[in-house]
Design an enzyme around this catalytic site. Sequence first.
Site, PDB file in Angstrom:
ATOM      1  N   LYS A  69      59.051  55.853  13.585  1.00  0.00           N
ATOM      2  CA  LYS A  69      59.024  54.663  14.431  1.00  0.00           C
ATOM      3  C   LYS A  69      57.600  54.206  14.709  1.00  0.00           C
ATOM      4  O   LYS A  69      57.322  53.022  14.782  1.00  0.00           O
ATOM      5  CB  LYS A  69      59.754  54.981  15.745  1.00  0.00           C
ATOM      6  CG  LYS A  69      59.872  53.814  16.707  1.00  0.00           C
ATOM      7  CD  LYS A  69      60.892  52.817  16.231  1.00  0.00           C
ATOM      8  CE  LYS A  69      60.984  51.600  17.105  1.00  0.00           C
ATOM      9  NZ  LYS A  69      61.511  50.442  16.365  1.00  0.00           N
ATOM     10  N   CYS A 122      53.106  62.330  14.255  1.00  0.00           N
ATOM     11  CA  CYS A 122      53.981  63.384  14.742  1.00  0.00           C
ATOM     12  C   CYS A 122      53.999  63.330  16.267  1.00  0.00           C
ATOM     13  O   CYS A 122      53.189  62.641  16.877  1.00  0.00           O
ATOM     14  CB  CYS A 122      53.444  64.724  14.285  1.00  0.00           C
ATOM     15  SG  CYS A 122      53.093  64.759  12.523  1.00  0.00           S
TER      16      CYS A 122
END
Length: 605
Positions: A600, A2
Amino acid sequence: MCGIVAATATRNIGGDLIRMLRCLDYRGYDSAGISTFSGGNAIEVRKKQGPLAGLEEVLGESPIDGHAGIGHTRWATHGVPSDENAHPHLSEDCGVSIVHNGIIENYRELITEIEAAGIKRVSETDTEVLVHTISLFLAKNGDATAQQIVWYLSQKIRGAFAIVIQRANKPEEIIGMRYQCPMNFVSLSGIAAISSDISSLIEYSRDIEVLKDGQAVAITPNGHAVFDFNGTPSESVKVHADWPIDKVAKDGFDHFLRKEISQEPEALRALVKSARSSADELHAFIAAQDIKKVIFLACGSAAFAGTLGSFYARHKKLPIDVLSEIGSEFRYLPPYVDDKTLMVAVSQSGETADSIGAIEHAKSQGARVLSFVNVVGSTIDRLCDMSVRLAAGPEVAVPSSKAVINQFMATTLVVELLADNSEASFDAWEKGCLALADTIENIIAREDEIADFAAKIAGHQSSFALGRGLDFASALEMALKLKETAYLHCEPMFAGEFKHGSLSLVEYGMPIFCFLGDPAVRHKSITAIEEIKARGAHPFIFDAQDRDDPDVAALGHYFNAANLGPPYSSVAHLTVAHLLSYHAGLLRNTDVDRPRNLAKSVTVE
Ligand code: M6R
């Protein structure tokens, strides 16, 4: 994986939090949220499932702001993506707010304590457990210092984490603590900020403080204190971010992925420059060690670069073991590693937790580690004995493209230098890369042909990608790209292995991608294509000849890129794989830049 941000200032920081979160959107887009303190006794939260734009809409309707706040973009690990599971999480009295990256392994034990205290959880996350744990501590220790809170929490939790804590009874102070997940901060007169990524702090200062594992920081608008989990004052790492701030924009392209594929030639040329500027250091680094084993170490597409490197080492007949290892397995099933081992770590983000764990293990066994990393200042960049920049420029789309081309060529450079650590060897690699960049340009110019192929496969649910020798690495990349970009199942296989079982899955019309970039096994791969054609499959053949080969072209859909020789031709085929996956994704209506369930940068194990 995160994204975490925080800011505390002598002015309102709501806008700062959103701006910083924009830089971190790639880390997770399951939900986003912020909390701020604007007076009174309570912290206010706004959060929303989905990408950051959803949160911005909520803030438009129901704004919050204040002099201190924290924010988060989430990639779900515990609990589905939802408004309830989005961060920040608030204590029942709204006195403590928390955002967290990582995993709290013993959160179930903590739930028992919380429930015994009569607290009802409102989410399914491990993070919410942290906020109640702190709130219970503060109920008994209202005046607890940042050092005491960090010490208490560190005693209670196990796992990997970056945690940021805001509390209403000390509103100007924000606490961050780090263990195996990145956390950085800046501290200036009138404002201080925390972020998981250096990139989102550069707007404040290029002098960034990087927390080490086991460190914490308390920031206020007037300063900061860094200390370890026992509360002892400690020194963070100071990094000067001297790299350019690249703009993150689609520049007229419909998608970041398409833009980044178009940048593959220029990214490769930039890698050549970057490697050239490190050439002396690289020669010396390789010469300095009595290397008996080389281990390429990475995850996902970056690991396929390792596959290429290890197979290319066999082409070059290197008289040592050259292995390709996957980050997630390495710590738990490690090959023998000692001070004669060179590990070559490859990573776009430089923050992949599995790779970091493997590097740390290898270093603890005496190995030297050379890394090729795209994000300067990232954990892997700093952790290794020597780091060379992949120099692909910022990559936003979750499916990696331009960075992958550079990762593949980076591993071949290492092999070339291990075979012959000379200037001539470096020059030959450089020449090969520049020819490859031109070939990639030509492939991109033939996008229409590849888009036609995509139309032929878009209606299928399953496929195979076949390659032998160096081409197996291309098959691996084709399969992963089709899965993540187009949600089309594709199984990579050694072409010669197909007949040992998997051939039974071949049905009439099934797409099978066949790579012919490695001249050493071309004729063998052609035999495999004939076999699958005889079973009714539709071969898509990616060749590397000076002129089209009509006999091979007659076997299926045919695309011939230039004959660059090994390993370059196999790498040129990656661009075909990238464009094919992109167009298949468009036709299958996927979010090609942000595929479902992915992020990503994978900063959790
Ligand atoms: O940042 P890294 O290069 O360490 O990331 C490794 C993988 O997570 C990454 O290559 C992933 O497989 C990509 N989504 C592939 O397109």
